[in-house]
Scaffold this motif. Structure first.
Motif, mmCIF file in Angstrom:
data_model
loop_
_atom_site.group_PDB
_atom_site.id
_atom_site.type_symbol
_atom_site.label_atom_id
_atom_site.label_comp_id
_atom_site.label_asym_id
_atom_site.label_seq_id
_atom_site.Cartn_x
_atom_site.Cartn_y
_atom_site.Cartn_z
ATOM 1 N N TRP A 95 28.828 -42.024 -47.142
ATOM 2 C CA TRP A 95 29.090 -41.828 -44.994
ATOM 3 C C TRP A 95 28.806 -41.982 -44.572
ATOM 4 O O TRP A 95 29.549 -42.160 -43.538
ATOM 5 N N GLU A 96 27.711 -42.980 -44.288
ATOM 6 C CA GLU A 96 26.927 -43.711 -43.708
ATOM 7 C C GLU A 96 28.405 -44.194 -42.572
ATOM 8 O O GLU A 96 29.026 -44.050 -41.198
ATOM 9 N N GLN A 97 29.392 -44.868 -43.191
ATOM 10 C CA GLN A 97 30.481 -46.058 -42.911
ATOM 11 C C GLN A 97 31.368 -44.863 -42.338
ATOM 12 O O GLN A 97 32.109 -45.660 -40.886
ATOM 13 N N VAL A 98 31.936 -43.750 -42.338
ATOM 14 C CA VAL A 98 32.680 -42.905 -42.287
ATOM 15 C C VAL A 98 32.200 -42.590 -40.790
ATOM 16 O O VAL A 98 32.753 -42.441 -40.126
ATOM 17 N N ILE A 99 30.830 -42.134 -40.792
ATOM 18 C CA ILE A 99 30.275 -41.498 -39.433
ATOM 19 C C ILE A 99 30.452 -42.440 -38.555
ATOM 20 O O ILE A 99 30.626 -42.176 -37.252
ATOM 21 N N GLU A 100 29.752 -43.519 -38.491
ATOM 22 C CA GLU A 100 29.801 -44.150 -37.257
ATOM 23 C C GLU A 100 31.375 -44.494 -37.597
ATOM 24 O O GLU A 100 31.817 -44.746 -35.935
ATOM 25 N N ALA A 101 32.376 -44.640 -38.212
ATOM 26 C CA ALA A 101 33.337 -45.097 -37.298
ATOM 27 C C ALA A 101 34.602 -43.966 -36.707
ATOM 28 O O ALA A 101 34.988 -43.565 -36.065
ATOM 29 N N ALA A 102 33.788 -43.063 -37.103
ATOM 30 C CA ALA A 102 34.379 -41.386 -36.365
ATOM 31 C C ALA A 102 33.832 -41.607 -35.434
ATOM 32 O O ALA A 102 34.611 -40.660 -34.554
ATOM 33 N N ALA A 279 16.426 -30.747 -32.143
ATOM 34 C CA ALA A 279 16.734 -30.891 -30.582
ATOM 35 C C ALA A 279 17.970 -31.278 -30.553
ATOM 36 O O ALA A 279 18.711 -31.706 -32.113
ATOM 37 N N GLU A 280 18.879 -31.237 -29.392
ATOM 38 C CA GLU A 280 19.905 -32.546 -29.534
ATOM 39 C C GLU A 280 19.799 -33.445 -29.758
ATOM 40 O O GLU A 280 19.241 -34.093 -29.631
ATOM 41 N N MET A 281 21.514 -33.720 -31.008
ATOM 42 C CA MET A 281 21.144 -35.685 -31.931
ATOM 43 C C MET A 281 22.710 -35.578 -31.460
ATOM 44 O O MET A 281 23.454 -34.395 -31.813
ATOM 45 N N PRO A 282 22.729 -37.068 -31.316
ATOM 46 C CA PRO A 282 24.707 -36.863 -31.922
ATOM 47 C C PRO A 282 24.209 -37.415 -33.671
ATOM 48 O O PRO A 282 23.589 -37.199 -34.628
ATOM 49 N N TYR A 283 25.904 -36.835 -34.139
ATOM 50 C CA TYR A 283 26.028 -36.310 -35.081
ATOM 51 C C TYR A 283 25.457 -38.202 -35.798
ATOM 52 O O TYR A 283 25.202 -37.803 -36.905
ATOM 53 N N THR A 284 25.826 -38.732 -35.091
ATOM 54 C CA THR A 284 25.450 -40.054 -35.898
ATOM 55 C C THR A 284 23.707 -40.035 -36.108
ATOM 56 O O THR A 284 23.404 -41.361 -37.350
ATOM 57 N N ALA A 285 23.223 -39.110 -35.930
ATOM 58 C CA ALA A 285 22.076 -39.400 -36.485
ATOM 59 C C ALA A 285 21.204 -37.821 -36.808
ATOM 60 O O ALA A 285 20.188 -37.903 -37.234
#
Ligand code: FAD
Length: 433
Positions: A95-102, A279-285
């Motif tokens: 999933w980490e690869q898909v999260i970064e690419a998306a 808190a607010e965060m990017p989906y990448t976190a």
């Protein structure tokens, strides 16, 4: 390449995240392309060897020695098409690869608690993600499936081209072939309001009861869970948690941060937090929401699906103090009909109740753990639906009876009929038939 037990790379190639009971195949094919997969399936069919597949080893099924194992870790390409908000992901992608690419296109996949999990198997097994109540199962977003079936042919399966095979694969996971790539829909989520609230031992019961009441009236944008974790007293455990039984509430709100903060207020009112990262965060976190373990480990896990969480059910779970207890709030979009039907079952459940015993050495006899877990699950029977989630049936717990419970009875009959049609020699001995 073909590895037998004498090959120096055999052990490295079969190693996965779950250390308890690794595969002991006769042969391993480290696949780099769909062509490798076709050759491997043809070879296994000729030799009468059952086929197993491993991407990351997070969901190791019951293993029996022998057969041919196809490892897919080298097939890990991801491409995103922002115009259609879709991603094409190869069999071994995490999933980490898909999260970064998306994220480069302000999009997100319906990934789950751990970004190290294999995206293809997770999705084919249903996939209960961080935004599950808002966007449904990951399987509901499958647009196309590239699969090598038991006749060693590659097929591009869509809901239009072959509705039956599509329906069976999306929910049936490894029973109908080796999936070489998926095309999945992405959602327009760049940031979310989320994180973890950790409460110390004295507040564990309060945290559980408050969370359970709180889930009774929430918008679909809020997906949450709670884990009660007996942390061992070991130097490698972070100081605030060491040797303590801690409640960890996990929050993922797909809406405005201010609304999220208002919704979370009753949880913060439970009392002081050992740690509060909401808190607010990017989906990448988003990996920080659950903070799942990242190092390979031995673990035994069971679960029940519940339709309600009255106080007596919470007392049962509070009493299970030898295990990690996890409750996930389901419902919302998970319970809604899909635009392209698939075989994922148990959509009426409102809570997932999991028990996990971590830290097990390879080869540990899990029978005593099964008895202990079963005792808790029996006590939950008055509120249980009797269903199971395929993705959370690991190792010795993935008995045929447990796997059958992942499906509606009529769907199970249809899966068995389709299995006889698509895999008459039972080459793929994964679930469900
Ligand atoms: C720490 C952790 C966190 C998790 N979090 C979540 C979560 O939030 N939500 C959720 O729904 N699940 C979750 N899971 C469960 C996980 O989604 C399943 O166990 C999933 O099957 C793991 O896939 P994998 O490829 O990583 O594991 P693997 O063990 O490599 O694969 C599991 C099984 O999938 C099948 N399979 C794998 N690749 C293919 C393929 N290419 N074609 C056909 N069949 C294949 C095989 O039968 C294989 O035995 C979690 C598991 C762990 C250990």
């Amino acid at each position: 390449m073909l590895l037998d037990k004498t090959h120096p790379d055999y052990d490295g190639e079969r190693a996965g995240f779950q250390l308890l009971d690794p595969y002991e195949p006769d042969l391993i094919v480290p696949a780099g392309t769909p062509h490798d997969v076709r050759l491997a399936v043809a070879r296994a069919a000729d030799a009468g060897l059952p086929v197993a597949v491993q991407a990351t080893g997070h969901g190791l099924p019951r293993t029996t020695p022998g057969g041919l194992l196809i490892t897919t870790g080298r097939m890990n390409g991801v491409t995103v098409d922002p115009a259609t908000a879709t991603a094409r992901i190869e069999a071994g992608t995490r999933w980490e690869q898909v999260i970064e690419a998306a994220a480069r296109h302000r999009l997100a996949p319906l990934s789950g608690s751990s970004p190290a999990v294999g995206a293809v198997s997770y999705t084919l097994g249903g996939g209960i993600g961080l935004l599950a109540r808002r966007h449904g199962y990951a399987a509901d977003q499958v647009r196309a499936i590239d699969v090598v079936t038991a006749d060693a042919r590659s097929r591009h399966v869509t809901p239009e081209s072959d509705p039956d095979l599509y329906w069976a694969l999306a929910g049936g996971r490894g029973s109908f072939g080796v999936v070489t790539a998926l095309e999945i829909g992405l959602v327009p989520v760049e940031r979310l309001f989320g994180g973890g609230l950790y409460f110390d031992t004295g507040l564990v019961a309060d945290a559980l009861r408050t969370w359970a009441d709180w889930t009774a009236a929430l918008p679909e944008e809020m997906t949450s869970s709670i884990a009660i974790i007996p942390f061992p007293d070991r130097p490698q455990v972070p100081a605030p948690f060491r040797g303590r039984r801690v409640a960890h509430i996990r929050i993922a709100y797909a809406g405005e941060p201010e609304e999220g903060a208002t919704l979370v207020r009753p949880l913060r009112a439970i009392g002081p937090r050992l740690v509060d990262t909401v808190a607010e965060m990017p989906y990448t976190a988003s990996d920080t929401i659950h903070n799942d373990p990242t190092h390979p480990a031995g673990y035994f896990a069971t679960h029940s699906l519940l339709r309600e969480l009255p106080p007596a059910s919470l007392d049962v779970l509070l009493g299970a103090d030898d295990s990690v207890v996890e409750l996930r709030h389901l419902g919302g979009a998970l319970s809604k009909p899909q635009s392209h039907p698939n075989s994922v079952g148990n959509r009426d459940a409102l809570y997932f109740a999991g028990l996990l015993t971590p830290g097990l050495a390879p080869g540990t006899d899990t029978r005593p753990l099964r008895l202990a877990h079963d005792q808790v699950r029996r006590a939950l029977t008055p509120w249980a639906t009797g269903g199971r989630v395929l993705n959370f049936l690991y190792g010795e717990n993935a008995t045929p009876e447990e796997v059958r419970r992942a499906y509606e009875p009529a769907d199970l009959e249809r899966l068995i009929t389709l299995k006889a049609q698509w895999d008459p020699t039972h080459l793929f001995r994964a679930q469900p038939a």
